[in-house]
Motif scaffolding. Structure first.
Motif, mmCIF file in Angstrom:
data_model
loop_
_atom_site.group_PDB
_atom_site.id
_atom_site.type_symbol
_atom_site.label_atom_id
_atom_site.label_comp_id
_atom_site.label_asym_id
_atom_site.label_seq_id
_atom_site.Cartn_x
_atom_site.Cartn_y
_atom_site.Cartn_z
ATOM 1 N N THR A 7 28.636 38.857 -28.142
ATOM 2 C CA THR A 7 27.175 40.446 -27.409
ATOM 3 C C THR A 7 27.540 38.957 -26.209
ATOM 4 N N ILE A 8 27.105 38.025 -25.723
ATOM 5 C CA ILE A 8 26.319 37.612 -24.452
ATOM 6 C C ILE A 8 28.299 36.745 -24.164
ATOM 7 N N ARG A 9 29.050 36.563 -25.027
ATOM 8 C CA ARG A 9 30.497 35.888 -24.153
ATOM 9 C C ARG A 9 31.261 37.170 -23.204
ATOM 10 N N LYS A 53 44.215 18.847 -18.800
ATOM 11 C CA LYS A 53 43.819 20.009 -20.248
ATOM 12 C C LYS A 53 44.734 21.514 -20.326
ATOM 13 N N VAL A 54 45.306 21.379 -21.302
ATOM 14 C CA VAL A 54 45.919 23.311 -21.063
ATOM 15 C C VAL A 54 45.534 23.611 -23.184
ATOM 16 N N ALA A 55 45.307 24.495 -23.122
ATOM 17 C CA ALA A 55 44.694 25.712 -24.450
ATOM 18 C C ALA A 55 46.858 25.174 -25.558
ATOM 19 N N ARG A 56 45.950 25.100 -26.339
ATOM 20 C CA ARG A 56 47.542 24.803 -27.897
ATOM 21 C C ARG A 56 47.638 26.241 -27.910
ATOM 22 N N TRP A 57 47.199 27.016 -27.812
ATOM 23 C CA TRP A 57 47.960 28.659 -28.249
ATOM 24 C C TRP A 57 46.878 29.435 -26.779
ATOM 25 N N PRO A 58 47.931 29.479 -26.089
ATOM 26 C CA PRO A 58 47.330 30.271 -24.561
ATOM 27 C C PRO A 58 47.387 31.587 -24.864
ATOM 28 N N GLN A 59 48.092 32.430 -25.844
ATOM 29 C CA GLN A 59 47.960 33.537 -25.852
ATOM 30 C C GLN A 59 46.786 33.898 -26.980
ATOM 31 N N SER A 61 42.925 35.365 -27.129
ATOM 32 C CA SER A 61 41.841 35.441 -26.132
ATOM 33 C C SER A 61 41.066 34.224 -25.716
ATOM 34 N N ASP A 62 40.529 33.532 -27.104
ATOM 35 C CA ASP A 62 39.640 32.704 -26.612
ATOM 36 C C ASP A 62 40.584 31.174 -26.696
ATOM 37 N N ALA A 63 41.533 31.103 -26.609
ATOM 38 C CA ALA A 63 42.373 29.925 -25.633
ATOM 39 C C ALA A 63 41.654 29.143 -24.504
ATOM 40 N N HIS A 64 40.914 29.603 -23.646
ATOM 41 C CA HIS A 64 40.867 28.580 -22.639
ATOM 42 C C HIS A 64 38.796 28.417 -22.641
ATOM 43 N N GLU A 65 38.437 28.510 -23.039
ATOM 44 C CA GLU A 65 37.085 28.393 -23.937
ATOM 45 C C GLU A 65 35.979 27.107 -24.013
ATOM 46 N N ALA A 66 37.512 26.234 -24.395
ATOM 47 C CA ALA A 66 36.637 25.075 -24.642
ATOM 48 C C ALA A 66 36.823 24.635 -23.337
ATOM 49 N N SER A 67 37.617 24.502 -22.759
ATOM 50 C CA SER A 67 37.701 24.454 -20.957
ATOM 51 C C SER A 67 36.698 24.551 -20.396
ATOM 52 N N LEU A 68 36.118 26.588 -20.124
ATOM 53 C CA LEU A 68 35.538 26.824 -19.396
ATOM 54 C C LEU A 68 34.111 26.202 -19.636
ATOM 55 N N VAL A 69 33.843 26.203 -21.002
ATOM 56 C CA VAL A 69 33.015 25.287 -21.140
ATOM 57 C C VAL A 69 32.083 23.438 -20.436
ATOM 58 N N GLU A 70 33.302 23.085 -20.948
ATOM 59 C CA GLU A 70 33.313 21.767 -20.249
ATOM 60 C C GLU A 70 33.083 21.693 -18.486
ATOM 61 N N TRP A 71 33.807 23.229 -17.845
ATOM 62 C CA TRP A 71 33.805 23.380 -16.003
ATOM 63 C C TRP A 71 32.767 23.226 -16.000
ATOM 64 N N TYR A 72 32.114 24.704 -16.759
ATOM 65 C CA TYR A 72 30.486 25.249 -16.201
ATOM 66 C C TYR A 72 29.663 24.202 -16.566
ATOM 67 N N ASP A 173 34.685 14.161 -24.250
ATOM 68 C CA ASP A 173 35.095 15.482 -24.508
ATOM 69 C C ASP A 173 34.002 15.840 -25.392
ATOM 70 N N GLY A 174 33.179 16.728 -25.976
ATOM 71 C CA GLY A 174 32.475 17.037 -26.351
ATOM 72 C C GLY A 174 30.951 17.097 -25.942
ATOM 73 N N ILE A 175 30.781 17.636 -24.244
ATOM 74 C CA ILE A 175 29.622 17.703 -23.852
ATOM 75 C C ILE A 175 29.549 19.643 -23.122
ATOM 76 N N GLY A 176 28.602 20.400 -24.353
ATOM 77 C CA GLY A 176 28.362 21.418 -24.601
ATOM 78 C C GLY A 176 29.026 22.266 -25.563
ATOM 79 N N GLY A 177 29.470 21.964 -26.053
ATOM 80 C CA GLY A 177 30.822 22.189 -27.522
ATOM 81 C C GLY A 177 31.691 22.698 -26.494
ATOM 82 N N GLN A 178 32.078 23.784 -27.885
ATOM 83 C CA GLN A 178 33.908 24.272 -27.628
ATOM 84 C C GLN A 178 33.936 25.810 -27.030
#
Length: 296
Positions: A7-9, A53-59, A61-72, A173-178
């Protein structure tokens, strides 16, 4: 919690920013620097001081979630004025032939060579295993004083940056989770909550790292790996509010304790069976050697 996280997502505005698609960078597989469970990391095609850093499986729906966490998380630390002593700069997003890519500083040593991961530096003799506790203590001081949430600390998530007269660990890596979930939102907004989580998890991180590099008693490290997790202060206060006088009375703690006891008992049983089998085999061999040989 899973339903709450989903729900939060959907409700929180954590989305990919607008990316300039006029220029698309081509990533060469020969320049791959490493890969994790969800992402690959490549050297930047035109800037040796950066990586992508790019997603291994860009297709997915949550492909870029780890990068979004790192960026935010990085933007949140920037707003709080947290230094870059033990973390890289995050520069933003670009378009690549493998989908959106997060541009990150490539950590380098004093001689401008790329810094090595901690396990690589140990294997090459650039740092002694006995120096790791001091390096981890410096990293811990920065994490606690800055209020950084460390969700994964391993030999592959840390680089050893060598300066003129010093060495330091850098978290890549590892700051804030994935995943984008409730805890992630709390990490960004409340430094005290991020600090509490890191303080709670740090002893377990250290034990695993010391066991990997051969520091300390291996049997002790194996035993403590099955210890039930202690409740962080922030969560323990919630337990008391709900009527649990101590952390051990909380349902989650009881379940963890039961799983820990079962795992420890299973390991002990297997060890005893192995020793018993070896003992029987040794006794049988001894009797065979003492038995008289039949001669015609």
């Amino acid at each position: 919690m899973s339903l709450l996280s989903r729900t939060i997502r959907r409700l929180l505005p954590y989305r990919l920013p607008a990316i300039d698609t006029q220029r698309v960078y081509t990533l060469d597989t020969r320049t791959e620097l490493g890969r994790g469970s969800k992402r690959r990391c490549y050297a930047h095609p035109s800037n040796p001081g950066l990586c992508i850093k790019v997603a291994r499986w860009p297709q997915r729906s949550d492909a870029h979630e780890a990068s979004l966490v790192e960026w935010y998380c990085s933007r949140g630390l920037d707003r709080r004025g947290v230094s870059y002593t033990h973390r890289p700069h995050i520069h933003g997003w670009i378009a690549t032939d493998q989908g959106p890519g997060l541009v990150v500083e490539r950590i380098r040593d004093h001689d401008d060579t790329p810094s090595l991961k901690l396990h690589e530096a140990l294997a090459r003799g650039l740092v002694a295993a006995e120096s790791v506790p001091e390096l981890l203590a410096q990293l811990k001081d920065w994490v606690m004083s800055s209020g950084v949430a460390v969700n994964d600390l391993s030999l592959g998530n840390m680089l050893l940056r060598r300066r003129d007269n010093a060495q330091e660990l850098v978290l890549i890596d590892g700051i804030g989770g994935q995943k984008i979930k409730l805890k992630f939102m709390l990490y960004r907004r409340f430094g005290w909550f991020a600090r509490s989580i890191s303080r709670h998890r740090w002893p377990r991180y250290e034990r695993k790292i010391y066991a990997r590099i051969g520091i300390g008693d291996r049997e002790t490290a194996l035993h403590t790996a099955f210890e039930p997790p202690q409740r962080p202060p922030a969560i323990a206060s919630v337990d008391r509010t709900l009527g649990y006088g101590t952390a051990a009375q909380a349902p989650g703690y009881r379940r963890a304790s039961q799983r820990s006891a079962s795992s420890t008992a299973l390991i002990s049983t297997r060890i005893d069976r192995t020793r018993s089998s070896r003992s029987r085999a040794d006794n049988s061999a001894a009797r065979s050697s003492l038995a008289p040989t039949n001669q015609r």
